[in-house]
Design a protein around this motif. Sequence first.
Motif, PDB file in Angstrom:
ATOM      1  N   TYR A 209     -21.055   8.273  21.321  1.00  0.00           N
ATOM      2  CA  TYR A 209     -20.098   8.076  20.237  1.00  0.00           C
ATOM      3  C   TYR A 209     -19.099   6.958  20.557  1.00  0.00           C
TER       4      TYR A 209
ATOM      5  N   GLU B 163     -15.270   3.730  11.852  1.00  0.00           N
ATOM      6  CA  GLU B 163     -14.652   2.598  11.164  1.00  0.00           C
ATOM      7  C   GLU B 163     -13.285   2.260  11.745  1.00  0.00           C
ATOM      8  N   LYS B 164     -12.534   3.290  12.107  1.00  0.00           N
ATOM      9  CA  LYS B 164     -11.213   3.067  12.681  1.00  0.00           C
ATOM     10  C   LYS B 164     -11.329   2.463  14.082  1.00  0.00           C
TER      11      LYS B 164
ATOM     12  N   GLY C 103     -10.397  11.339  13.843  1.00  0.00           N
ATOM     13  CA  GLY C 103     -11.849  11.513  13.803  1.00  0.00           C
ATOM     14  C   GLY C 103     -12.247  12.832  14.436  1.00  0.00           C
TER      15      GLY C 103
ATOM     16  N   THR D 213     -12.100   8.510  17.281  1.00  0.00           N
ATOM     17  CA  THR D 213     -13.556   8.645  17.284  1.00  0.00           C
ATOM     18  C   THR D 213     -14.160   8.280  15.936  1.00  0.00           C
ATOM     19  N   ASP D 214     -13.322   8.116  14.911  1.00  0.00           N
ATOM     20  CA  ASP D 214     -13.826   7.694  13.612  1.00  0.00           C
ATOM     21  C   ASP D 214     -14.396   6.277  13.749  1.00  0.00           C
TER      22      ASP D 214
END
Length: 471
Positions: free
Chosen positions: A72, A162-163, A60, A159-160
């Motif tokens: 975040y 969805e992940k 991310g 930081t993605d």
Amino acid sequence: MSSKMFEDIPVDVSVVYEGERIRRKQMYVEFGGPKVPHKFELVRARKMEEVEDGKITIIGPDIKDLEEGGSYPLGILVEVAGEQVEEELEGVIERRIHEFCNYIEGFMHLNQRYDIWLRLSKKSFQKGLNSFEFIGKVLIRLFKSEMPFIEKIQVTFITDPEKVKEMYEEALKVYEARDARARGLKDEEVDTFYGCTLCQSFAPTHVCVITPQRFSNCGAISWFDARAAARVDPKGPIFPIPKGECLDPVKGEYDGVNKVVKEKSLGAIERVWLYTAFGYPHTSCGCFEAATFYMPEVDGFGIVHRGFKGETPNGLRFVDVADATAGGRQVDGFHGISFEYMRSPKFLQADGGWHRVVWAPKEVLERVWDFIPEDVRDKIATEEDVSNVEELREFLMEKGHPIVERWKEAGLLAEEKPEEAKPEEALELAPAALPAGVAVPGVAAFGGVRITLENAAIFIRRLTVKAPERG
């Protein structure tokens, strides 16, 4: 810690930065915290061939790619291997992420597990701390330096969104499996408890006492975890406590615990009662998962957890309760706790346990539902049932909560409502009716009249106060 160890890091790295607070006006970005639903940190023990030593992965956007002032999601996965590395050490290694992140100038880490909250200061970002690569390097070097039994280590930052969400669900399963392993052993069956001073940078007089039936306040370290940590890292912040003679099995007082806590708190805390929120309650740091708070209006306890954003029936928010109990103090009625302690038979044992709990957020009850006695489960109010103390009192009476019997035994509940006085029997308080100097506690004086009543129970259905007519 060698000064050359972090020459390639753009900010200082030292224990002197532990306890540093970064306020919102000072921060560049933050990760996790109350505004972000999905965040976690997780340590997994792996086989030697499964870990690439020193590897840092970012899934991310990196720090420099994020918008200033934002909040975040973040996941931190640390994978370790070594001959002495075992599953029982995962929670202990994981808890040190908190300590090591706080060594970094301008980088604040709070809480643990699924509750992490990190902030990076504008000043440190401007100095060049703009990538997780630097944070990963610091963690890897500190872990291998401070915990030499770790032979190989790799760190992944996610930081993605969805992940993070996907791995968050997996992390919760790992935490639950760890906690479940520790259930079954009783405090009476061991001769040694364990202590932890990891949070003393934020709460100088706090010493966490970890027993088989009382997890660390942060919820991250069980008795088995602590035992493993003390064995492989004897000079670390987790240490054995010979429990000694049991002075009070109900309140949970042990002379060995008193002796060690007094020593580790530099004399500030002399006694600890492990299973009560009154008298000499266990101290709290600031990383506890939840806290109990006493409501004298109903003679019962409320519970509020870090994720609850509303107000309790008596108008408190989590931050208010946390401020009242944190810092290593012993405060009557306030008690920082873990979710796993709520599942323990020792939970507030001296105070009545779950039969003394009258309010908790719905999420709290759902998470520990199977460990709440069946006869009280549906009698504990939540934020969906009541919004103030009066509504809470009515709810408890309607549901027949065990606390109502306590009210009756203490004479705090009238069995029958008094008959309403007839108009001609009403007492009119006029300036000349009683001698001056008499007072009613809690009632203002009118026209110089004060009334003092002792050993009296007063039931007032309606009180009307009128100013005397002017002649």
